[in-house]
Design an enzyme around this catalytic site. Structure first.
Site, short mmCIF file in Angstrom:
data_model
loop_
_atom_site.label_atom_id
_atom_site.label_comp_id
_atom_site.label_asym_id
_atom_site.label_seq_id
_atom_site.Cartn_x
_atom_site.Cartn_y
_atom_site.Cartn_z
N ARG A 73 71.31 32.70 25.10
CA ARG A 73 71.12 34.06 25.63
C ARG A 73 70.40 34.06 26.97
NH1 ARG A 73 67.64 38.93 23.81
NH2 ARG A 73 68.94 40.70 24.39
N HIS A 77 71.57 36.01 30.29
CA HIS A 77 70.73 37.01 30.97
C HIS A 77 70.33 36.56 32.37
CE1 HIS A 77 69.52 39.94 27.54
NE2 HIS A 77 70.74 39.47 27.37
N ASP A 78 70.37 35.28 32.63
CA ASP A 78 70.18 34.81 34.00
C ASP A 78 71.40 35.18 34.84
OD1 ASP A 78 69.23 33.52 36.27
OD2 ASP A 78 70.09 31.58 35.68
N VAL A 81 72.29 38.81 36.19
CA VAL A 81 71.34 39.46 37.09
C VAL A 81 71.23 38.63 38.36
CG1 VAL A 81 68.99 40.32 37.34
CG2 VAL A 81 70.11 40.42 35.11
N GLY A 83 73.32 36.68 39.66
CA GLY A 83 73.93 35.36 39.53
C GLY A 83 73.07 34.35 38.78
N ASP A 85 70.79 31.97 38.84
CA ASP A 85 69.84 31.48 39.84
C ASP A 85 68.44 31.32 39.28
OD1 ASP A 85 69.15 34.07 39.41
OD2 ASP A 85 69.29 34.72 41.51
N SER A 87 66.57 33.46 38.12
CA SER A 87 65.68 34.60 38.41
C SER A 87 64.99 35.07 37.12
CB SER A 87 66.45 35.75 39.06
OG SER A 87 67.50 36.19 38.22
N ASN A 105 65.17 42.60 28.03
CA ASN A 105 64.49 41.31 27.89
C ASN A 105 63.14 41.37 27.17
OD1 ASN A 105 66.60 40.12 29.23
ND2 ASN A 105 65.56 40.01 31.21
N PRO A 174 74.36 44.44 29.43
CA PRO A 174 74.97 45.45 28.56
C PRO A 174 74.04 45.86 27.41
CG PRO A 174 76.04 43.30 28.29
CD PRO A 174 75.08 43.16 29.42
N HIS A 204 77.40 35.56 19.65
CA HIS A 204 76.68 36.18 18.53
C HIS A 204 77.03 35.53 17.20
CE1 HIS A 204 75.81 40.14 20.93
NE2 HIS A 204 75.15 39.10 21.40
N ASP A 256 75.31 37.02 12.75
CA ASP A 256 76.39 36.52 11.90
C ASP A 256 75.74 36.02 10.61
OD1 ASP A 256 78.10 34.87 10.46
OD2 ASP A 256 78.62 33.59 12.16
N SER A 259 76.86 32.62 8.62
CA SER A 259 76.50 31.26 9.09
C SER A 259 75.62 31.41 10.34
CB SER A 259 77.75 30.45 9.40
OG SER A 259 78.58 31.14 10.33
C1 HEM Z 1 78.87 41.89 25.19
C2 HEM Z 1 77.70 42.41 25.48
C3 HEM Z 1 76.44 41.97 24.79
C4 HEM Z 1 75.50 42.79 24.27
C5 HEM Z 1 75.52 44.32 24.27
C6 HEM Z 1 74.48 41.96 23.69
C7 HEM Z 1 73.33 42.43 23.08
C8 HEM Z 1 72.45 41.66 22.36
C9 HEM Z 1 71.32 42.16 21.63
C10 HEM Z 1 70.88 43.61 21.59
C11 HEM Z 1 70.73 41.11 21.00
C12 HEM Z 1 69.49 41.15 20.12
C13 HEM Z 1 68.25 41.11 20.98
C14 HEM Z 1 66.99 41.44 20.22
O1 HEM Z 1 67.05 42.16 19.22
O2 HEM Z 1 65.92 41.00 20.62
C15 HEM Z 1 71.48 39.94 21.35
C16 HEM Z 1 71.20 38.68 20.91
C17 HEM Z 1 71.88 37.56 21.31
N1 HEM Z 1 72.89 37.51 22.25
FE1 HEM Z 1 73.89 39.07 23.02
N2 HEM Z 1 74.82 40.66 23.86
C18 HEM Z 1 76.00 40.60 24.54
C19 HEM Z 1 76.67 39.47 24.97
C20 HEM Z 1 76.20 38.20 24.78
C21 HEM Z 1 76.74 37.03 25.42
C22 HEM Z 1 77.86 37.03 26.46
C23 HEM Z 1 76.04 35.96 24.93
C24 HEM Z 1 76.19 34.50 25.27
C25 HEM Z 1 77.32 33.94 25.58
C26 HEM Z 1 75.08 36.47 23.99
C27 HEM Z 1 74.23 35.71 23.24
C28 HEM Z 1 73.28 36.21 22.37
C29 HEM Z 1 72.53 35.39 21.44
C30 HEM Z 1 72.72 33.92 21.22
C31 HEM Z 1 71.63 36.24 20.78
C32 HEM Z 1 70.57 35.84 19.75
C33 HEM Z 1 69.30 35.43 20.49
C34 HEM Z 1 68.15 34.98 19.61
O3 HEM Z 1 68.28 34.92 18.38
O4 HEM Z 1 67.09 34.68 20.17
N3 HEM Z 1 75.19 37.84 23.94
N4 HEM Z 1 72.52 40.29 22.18
#
Ligand code: HEM
Ligand SMILES: *[C@@H]1O[C@H](CO)[C@@H](O)[C@H](O)[C@H]1NC(C)=O
Length: 338
Positions: A73, A77-78, A81, A83, A85, A87, A105, A174, A204, A256, A259
């Protein structure tokens, strides 16, 4: 041209030569999408880099199985924002307003200490060489591999920014309650299409989310005290016990649940069963965008296809607006400017 190619792969430093190759379609290196980034960049200048990163990650993930997800993640998130980089890694200072305090964040991003540990080990063996932005890209790649997912070559040579943007962190990342059209638009703005959106959402497959990120779905999806009716009944009832109407904002639950620490295509199967956690997950199927719904079904059916597209889309995301040449710097400490 063939011998030039061999020369290129031997001479990691000669990336100008590889850029020449890229100018000829069909002869370029696999995995090197952006002119100037090169997967072999550290082969001579820091041959130990891959091993060091992998061994720090193995320990960190053994101690905390969630860490793989957190590092994936961090790279996302890098990149969204200004690019890829690094940041996102900058702390508050006299000249920097840290992205860490932005809405998406704050109280959420983690893994900074792991990146620090990798950086300090790399500075000991090859000082001023491996950028923080590249460390993020490599850590994301290795985290997926350690979680049972696909492997890919990472084009390297991103330099680190001398700025951060809390404003872009608030607007370009997003939100979990986004509609499908908002998601498509936000990815398109980064040069990513529907295939990238759906495949990358498969990130996810690992990790967790806090109650605040999906509460709206349980209690007032349309501002009318109604739950989101696309939620499967039993799943919905279970979520309410973790995420009450009031309080428990920081209670976490797996994205998920079938798993949670294994990278696989179960995430997409869950979507078919109405068991996507975030609105942004479920609308990939139910949001009335034919293309994304079809991709969800394809990935649910064919894990190989998902892995292949995920790897491709990760490279594409990792190539968003890198700082090249004399732009930016190679930070000594990922948290601050040199
Ligand atoms: C499509 C738009 C996306 C939205 C709206 C979104 C939103 C979120 C949110 C709200 C969380 C939970 C954060 C929290 O409760 O603290 C999350 C977790 C996560 N997101 Fe996304 N996400 C998106 C796309 C992505 C992408 C593109 C990736 C990586 C390729 C990603 C990887 C992850 C991972 C791995 C977690 C779990 C992080 C952890 O357990 O520390 N997400 N995301
Ligand atoms: C998403 O949540 C934010 C803040 O909680 C709210 O202001 C916004 O209206 C919501 N958007 C949608 C599409 O429900």
């Amino acid at each position: 041209m063939a011998s030039l190619k061999v020369f290129c792969s031997l001479m990691a430093v000669a990336y100008f030569c590889c850029s020449v190759l890229e100018a000829f379609p069909g002869t370029g290196r696999v995995g090197g999408g952006v002119l100037g980034l090169n997967p072999e960049l550290y082969r001579l200048s820091c041959p130990q880099a891959n091993e060091i990163i992998m061994s720090v990650l193995e320990n960190a993930i053994a101690k905390d199985s969630r860490m793989a997800a957190s590092l994936l993640r961090l790279h996302f998130h890098d990149c969204f924002v200004q690019g890829c980089d690094a940041s996102v890694l900058l702390d508050d200072s006299k000249t920097i307003v840290s992205e860490k305090n932005s809405g998406p964040n704050k109280n959420s991003l983690r893994g900074f200490e792991v990146i620090d540990e990798i950086k300090s080990k790399l500075e000991q063996v090859c000082p001023n060489t491996v950028s923080c932005a590249d460390i993020l890209a490599l850590s994301a790649r290795d985290s997926i591999e350690l979680s049972g997912g696909p492997h890919w070559e990472v084009p390297l040579g991103r330099r680190d920014s001398r700025t951060a943007s809390i404003k872009k962190a608030n607007t370009h990342l997003p939100a979990p309650n986004s509609t499908i059209q908002t998601l498509i638009n936000q990815f398109r703005r980064q040069g990513l299409d529907e295939q990238d959106l759906v495949a990358l959402s498969g990130g996810h497959s690992i990790g967790v989310a806090r109650c605040v990120t999906y509460r709206q779905r349980l209690y007032s999806q349309n501002g009318n005290n109604q739950p989101d009716l696309t939620l499967e009944r039993n799943y919905y009832n279970g979520l309410k016990t973790v995420c009450p109407k009031v309080g428990g904002d920081n209670n976490v639950t797996p994205l998920d649940f079938s798993s949670p620490v294994k990278f696989d295509n179960k995430y997409f199967k869950l979507l078919l069963w109405g068991k996507g956690l975030l609105n942004s997950d479920q609308v990939l199927l139910t949001g009335k965008a034919r293309k994304t719904a079809e991709l969800v079904r394809n990935y649910a059916e064919n894990e190989g296809l998902f892995f292949h597209q995920f790897a491709k889309s990760m490279v594409k995301m990792g190539n968003i607006s890198p700082l090249l040449g004399s732009k930016g710097e190679i930070r000594k400490n990922c948290r601050r400017l040199n």
